[in-house]
Scaffold this motif. Sequence first.
Motif, PDB file in Angstrom:
ATOM      1  N   LEU A 184       0.755  -1.401   0.185  1.00 24.85           N
ATOM      2  CA  LEU A 184       0.335  -0.263   0.062  1.00 24.85           C
ATOM      3  C   LEU A 184       1.260   1.309   0.085  1.00 24.85           C
ATOM      4  O   LEU A 184       0.725   2.395  -0.999  1.00 24.85           O
ATOM      5  N   HIS A 185       1.987   1.266   0.826  1.00 26.04           N
ATOM      6  CA  HIS A 185       2.470   2.045   1.080  1.00 26.04           C
ATOM      7  C   HIS A 185       3.694   2.769  -0.568  1.00 26.04           C
ATOM      8  O   HIS A 185       3.512   3.382  -0.409  1.00 26.04           O
ATOM      9  N   LYS A 186       4.007   1.555  -0.871  1.00 26.80           N
ATOM     10  CA  LYS A 186       4.939   1.995  -2.079  1.00 26.80           C
ATOM     11  C   LYS A 186       3.885   2.346  -3.732  1.00 26.80           C
ATOM     12  O   LYS A 186       4.427   3.571  -4.190  1.00 26.80           O
ATOM     13  N   LEU A 187       2.771   2.001  -3.396  1.00 20.16           N
ATOM     14  CA  LEU A 187       2.305   2.302  -4.534  1.00 20.16           C
ATOM     15  C   LEU A 187       1.507   3.866  -4.381  1.00 20.16           C
ATOM     16  O   LEU A 187       1.070   4.681  -4.628  1.00 20.16           O
ATOM     17  N   GLU A 188       1.455   4.214  -3.074  1.00 17.49           N
ATOM     18  CA  GLU A 188       0.694   5.914  -2.494  1.00 17.49           C
ATOM     19  C   GLU A 188       2.276   6.694  -2.622  1.00 17.49           C
ATOM     20  O   GLU A 188       1.870   7.490  -3.556  1.00 17.49           O
ATOM     21  N   PHE A 189       3.824   5.791  -2.641  1.00 17.46           N
ATOM     22  CA  PHE A 189       4.030   6.346  -3.238  1.00 17.46           C
ATOM     23  C   PHE A 189       5.065   7.017  -4.417  1.00 17.46           C
ATOM     24  O   PHE A 189       5.152   7.850  -4.873  1.00 17.46           O
ATOM     25  N   VAL A 190       4.690   5.975  -5.854  1.00 17.77           N
ATOM     26  CA  VAL A 190       3.880   6.197  -6.814  1.00 17.77           C
ATOM     27  C   VAL A 190       3.108   6.910  -7.297  1.00 17.77           C
ATOM     28  O   VAL A 190       3.173   7.320  -8.324  1.00 17.77           O
ATOM     29  N   ALA A 191       2.183   6.649  -6.684  1.00 17.97           N
ATOM     30  CA  ALA A 191       1.516   7.542  -7.568  1.00 17.97           C
ATOM     31  C   ALA A 191       1.209   9.263  -6.846  1.00 17.97           C
ATOM     32  O   ALA A 191       0.805   9.746  -7.783  1.00 17.97           O
ATOM     33  N   ALA A 192       2.370   9.521  -5.635  1.00 14.52           N
ATOM     34  CA  ALA A 192       2.451  10.546  -5.237  1.00 14.52           C
ATOM     35  C   ALA A 192       3.312  11.492  -6.306  1.00 14.52           C
ATOM     36  O   ALA A 192       3.167  12.571  -7.636  1.00 14.52           O
ATOM     37  N   ILE A 193       4.613  10.474  -6.594  1.00 13.15           N
ATOM     38  CA  ILE A 193       5.348  11.239  -7.611  1.00 13.15           C
ATOM     39  C   ILE A 193       4.310  11.417  -9.147  1.00 13.15           C
ATOM     40  O   ILE A 193       5.181  12.387  -9.732  1.00 13.15           O
ATOM     41  N   GLY A 194       4.042  10.508  -9.410  1.00  9.73           N
ATOM     42  CA  GLY A 194       3.021  10.516 -11.042  1.00  9.73           C
ATOM     43  C   GLY A 194       2.148  11.943 -10.620  1.00  9.73           C
ATOM     44  O   GLY A 194       2.371  12.584 -11.729  1.00  9.73           O
ATOM     45  N   HIS A 195       1.504  12.273  -9.330  1.00 14.78           N
ATOM     46  CA  HIS A 195       1.037  13.677  -9.376  1.00 14.78           C
ATOM     47  C   HIS A 195       2.127  14.758  -9.623  1.00 14.78           C
ATOM     48  O   HIS A 195       1.498  15.521 -10.309  1.00 14.78           O
ATOM     49  N   GLU A 196       2.619  14.584  -8.903  1.00 11.35           N
ATOM     50  CA  GLU A 196       3.938  15.918  -8.744  1.00 11.35           C
ATOM     51  C   GLU A 196       4.457  15.723 -10.016  1.00 11.35           C
ATOM     52  O   GLU A 196       4.642  17.142 -10.581  1.00 11.35           O
ATOM     53  N   MET A 197       5.100  14.771 -11.244  1.00 13.63           N
ATOM     54  CA  MET A 197       5.438  14.764 -11.839  1.00 13.63           C
ATOM     55  C   MET A 197       4.432  15.390 -13.010  1.00 13.63           C
ATOM     56  O   MET A 197       5.213  16.766 -14.009  1.00 13.63           O
ATOM     57  N   ALA A 198       3.467  15.299 -12.993  1.00 16.50           N
ATOM     58  CA  ALA A 198       2.467  15.712 -13.911  1.00 16.50           C
ATOM     59  C   ALA A 198       1.727  17.160 -13.698  1.00 16.50           C
ATOM     60  O   ALA A 198       2.601  18.147 -14.805  1.00 16.50           O
ATOM     61  N   ALA A 199       1.561  17.847 -12.591  1.00 23.31           N
ATOM     62  CA  ALA A 199       2.037  19.009 -11.857  1.00 23.31           C
ATOM     63  C   ALA A 199       2.986  19.767 -12.411  1.00 23.31           C
ATOM     64  O   ALA A 199       2.820  20.934 -13.072  1.00 23.31           O
ATOM     65  N   THR A 200       4.050  19.341 -12.436  1.00 19.46           N
ATOM     66  CA  THR A 200       5.306  19.918 -12.630  1.00 19.46           C
ATOM     67  C   THR A 200       5.566  20.400 -13.571  1.00 19.46           C
ATOM     68  O   THR A 200       6.230  21.569 -14.333  1.00 19.46           O
ATOM     69  N   ILE A 201       5.258  19.653 -14.961  1.00 18.41           N
ATOM     70  CA  ILE A 201       5.441  19.793 -16.372  1.00 18.41           C
ATOM     71  C   ILE A 201       4.455  20.795 -16.943  1.00 18.41           C
ATOM     72  O   ILE A 201       3.771  20.739 -18.440  1.00 18.41           O
ATOM     73  N   GLY A 202       3.242  20.438 -15.966  1.00 13.00           N
ATOM     74  CA  GLY A 202       2.246  21.615 -16.364  1.00 13.00           C
ATOM     75  C   GLY A 202       0.892  20.552 -17.163  1.00 13.00           C
ATOM     76  O   GLY A 202       0.127  20.631 -18.183  1.00 13.00           O
ATOM     77  N   ALA A 203       1.513  18.964 -17.153  1.00 11.02           N
ATOM     78  CA  ALA A 203      -0.063  17.928 -17.750  1.00 11.02           C
ATOM     79  C   ALA A 203      -1.024  18.021 -17.233  1.00 11.02           C
ATOM     80  O   ALA A 203      -1.308  17.174 -17.683  1.00 11.02           O
ATOM     81  N   GLN A 204      -1.005  17.929 -16.412  1.00  9.21           N
ATOM     82  CA  GLN A 204      -2.460  17.536 -15.492  1.00  9.21           C
ATOM     83  C   GLN A 204      -3.863  17.620 -15.683  1.00  9.21           C
ATOM     84  O   GLN A 204      -4.575  17.020 -15.455  1.00  9.21           O
ATOM     85  N   HIS A 205      -3.924  18.965 -16.445  1.00 10.69           N
ATOM     86  CA  HIS A 205      -4.886  18.910 -17.394  1.00 10.69           C
ATOM     87  C   HIS A 205      -4.938  17.808 -18.568  1.00 10.69           C
ATOM     88  O   HIS A 205      -6.517  18.642 -18.807  1.00 10.69           O
ATOM     89  N   TYR A 206      -4.724  17.349 -18.564  1.00  9.56           N
ATOM     90  CA  TYR A 206      -4.379  17.334 -20.434  1.00  9.56           C
ATOM     91  C   TYR A 206      -5.385  15.235 -19.955  1.00  9.56           C
ATOM     92  O   TYR A 206      -5.193  14.677 -18.560  1.00  9.56           O
TER      93      TYR A 206
END
Length: 484
Positions: free
Chosen positions: A297-319
Amino acid sequence: MGARQRYLSRRNDGRSVWLNGQVVHDLIGHPAFAGTIDTIGKLLDLQDDPHVGPSLTFRSPDTGQPVNLAYLVPRSREELLQKQTAYDIWSERTFGMMSRLSDYSRSLLTGWYASRHVLGGGDGQFAEKIERYYRESRDQEWFSTTALHDPQVDRSKRSSQFDDPYTHLRIVRETEDGIVVRGAKMIATGAPYVDELLVYPYHRRPQSEERYATMFAIPAATPGVHIVCRESFASAEREDHPLSSRFDEMDAVVVFDDALIPWERVFIKDDPDAIWAVRQDPVAVALSQQPTVVRLLHKLEFVAAIGHEMAATIGAQHYLHVQEKLGELIVQVETVRALLLAAHEQAKPNPSGVWLPAVEPLTTARNLGSRFYPRAIEILQQIGAGGFMQVPSSLAERNGPLGPFLEKYYRGAEADADTRVKLFKLAWDLIGSPLASRHELYERFYSGDPVRTYASQYLGYEKQALTDAVWALAKANGRGEGSV
């Protein structure tokens, strides 16, 4: 002496750890092991923390000293939740990246101890031996791991079919002091760091291979035992490799070169049926699956958090297509969280009064994990894409002559260049480094062959509860009967 100091004092004990063709004499100072040992030390410091320690420990009934909660035999739903909370703390601190912090092997041992009077071979000594070993392991707070699988020499052959009968681990002879064993076991994750190795066959042996059906535990420093490590994936560069520098547990093959196992450490000898009963023990299975699902569970939470931050950092979370992928990561997290909650809510005591989490939800989570994690890593690759290549070779370059250019061209939509590069280096360490490849392989296969584990869940499932309603409807068809 604190928990960390006690652990470190036992590391350079003369064990035979081999890396790159040489024996490692100083594990604590060696660059391949120092980062992980430091991580373990910091986790052990938490047990001595007056605020966190009580959530990680309970009082030993023999010494009155605090010991790790993995050793607690839960006698109530509250105690079962206590154990889960302890697993949560360590898994959260390591982002689920360390799978062999001994919570698994300690939970197995605790289960065997709780079931000791119904397990064991014909000599009737299992209960006494496992109780003594459990108490010593608990009160000395030994770190341990398992060595269960036979080396992959020729998987089409049984152990007894090799020209050399000691290709797989077996008894050579018996002496007054114990048994002498020869052969090898894989894969002992964390073996260089632990105090003890728990050794037994993972797969069921036929009666004709009784000499291969032995269960014992030994100190890692036992003479004649060699721990042969794979290539190190550790890094000394914490900024550039934040995961590889901290969490390389190391996997090893354990070679037994006529090693003597004292009789008090031989729990089962020459008894395939008794070994299989230990492997299938409901208490050990349930207690050991609980920490593995918490870690997942904690490992999948970690991956999900990184995915969200990556998308936000490069402005891709709007797609929309990126949102769909991020939503899939959240579905993974919430599915495993729900299964863990279900396992706790459906917990009940066994006839001996030991409270156990429901196994079916835990097994489901573990089976899903073998498919969830590779898919989660694929999603990170798709979100980051070429951005993983848009990083300098080292973070130190931001302070060099090209610093102004890096600040301009390496920044993100919502982050400066320093922040964006650190995030992408972290993500690369999770998806593209040697450690990352090892983790994907591990999550696919640590529970066994996924084909077999899925099939096993089907075969063991209580299917009649599903099919009764179907047959009731089918037989009622044409007679005007039915459920509605």
